[in-house]
Design a protein around this motif. Structure first.
Motif, mmCIF file in Angstrom:
data_model
loop_
_atom_site.group_PDB
_atom_site.id
_atom_site.type_symbol
_atom_site.label_atom_id
_atom_site.label_comp_id
_atom_site.label_asym_id
_atom_site.label_seq_id
_atom_site.Cartn_x
_atom_site.Cartn_y
_atom_site.Cartn_z
ATOM 1 N N ARG A 170 -17.076 39.918 -59.094
ATOM 2 C CA ARG A 170 -17.419 40.260 -57.709
ATOM 3 C C ARG A 170 -16.187 40.253 -56.810
ATOM 4 N N GLU A 230 -14.364 37.453 -56.313
ATOM 5 C CA GLU A 230 -14.144 36.090 -55.813
ATOM 6 C C GLU A 230 -13.092 35.402 -56.681
ATOM 7 N N ASN A 231 -12.619 34.254 -56.222
ATOM 8 C CA ASN A 231 -11.571 33.516 -56.917
ATOM 9 C C ASN A 231 -12.100 32.133 -57.297
ATOM 10 N N ALA A 277 -18.321 35.576 -60.792
ATOM 11 C CA ALA A 277 -17.589 35.499 -59.525
ATOM 12 C C ALA A 277 -16.337 36.366 -59.572
ATOM 13 N N SER A 322 -9.805 26.759 -52.449
ATOM 14 C CA SER A 322 -9.335 27.941 -51.718
ATOM 15 C C SER A 322 -8.536 27.619 -50.475
ATOM 16 N N SER A 344 -10.420 28.126 -45.490
ATOM 17 C CA SER A 344 -11.517 28.965 -45.979
ATOM 18 C C SER A 344 -12.819 28.530 -45.372
ATOM 19 N N THR A 359 -23.351 35.073 -55.033
ATOM 20 C CA THR A 359 -22.091 34.461 -54.598
ATOM 21 C C THR A 359 -21.741 33.302 -55.530
#
Length: 197
Positions: free
Chosen positions: A146, A148-149, A143, A192, A196, A83
């Protein structure tokens, strides 16, 4: 009576010389006389000719920047935790662990001593900074892959990396526990949005 032959000079590879010079920098910065850090003093401690040091690095600032970047890269493993949050925390925890060592304190001093005084020195310092940020860029790329941002590099610099160095340079102790997680959670929360998790 035979004359004693002079001892053969030990030939070292460029990387061995570089490692010896870097260690000399750390040793001198850790010593009380570190305030008088000079290239001739570094060369003498490393057992190399000072002209070789000037030829390879050009200036004390460039040598200090190279030493700092190389040592921090060595102590910043890029483990894939799965992650973005985990990767950033692992990176930050490695940085905290390093800063709490005598060598880490010496490297922080090197950062302050290597402040650029010319356009060439600024360019050299920027080059070493880009090397240091390469590990963060790898974390961001993983990231993104995967789904993700990740926050922009500049935001990570301002909210995650800068607090460590500000504390170290001004002698403000790092909290005993939880500081990397706190900074990462603030970073990702601001990146985010407040809803979040």
């Amino acid at each position: 009576m035979t004359q004693k032959q002079p001892a053969a000079r030990i030939r070292r590879s460029p990387e061995q010389v570089r490692a010896a010079v870097h260690q000399a920098v750390v040793d001198l910065l850790s010593a009380p006389e570190g305030e008088d850090l000079t290239i001739p003093a570094i060369a003498q401690r490393a057992g190399v000719n000072h002209t070789s040091v000037y030829r390879r690095w050009g200036s004390l600032g460039a040598l200090l920047a190279d030493t700092v970047t190389t040592r921090l890269e060595r102590n910043s493993p890029l483990n894939d935790t799965g992650t973005l949050r985990g990767d950033l925390i692992a990176w930050a925890e490695a940085s905290v662990t390093n800063m709490r060592t005598p060598e880490g304190h010496a490297l922080v001093r090197a950062v302050t001593l290597s402040m650029p005084s010319s356009t060439q020195a600024q360019s050299e310092r920027a080059r070493h900074f880009r090397r240091r940020m390469h590990s963060i860029e790898q974390i961001r790329e993983r990231a993104t892959a995967r789904g993700e941002n990740p926050p922009p590099l500049e935001q990570i610099l301002d909210q995650l990396i800068a607090p460590f160095y500000i504390r170290a340079i001004f002698g403000i102790d790092l909290p005993a526990t939880g500081y990397p997680q706190l900074l990462v959670d603030r970073l990702l929360g601001s990146a985010s949005g407040p809803d979040s998790a």
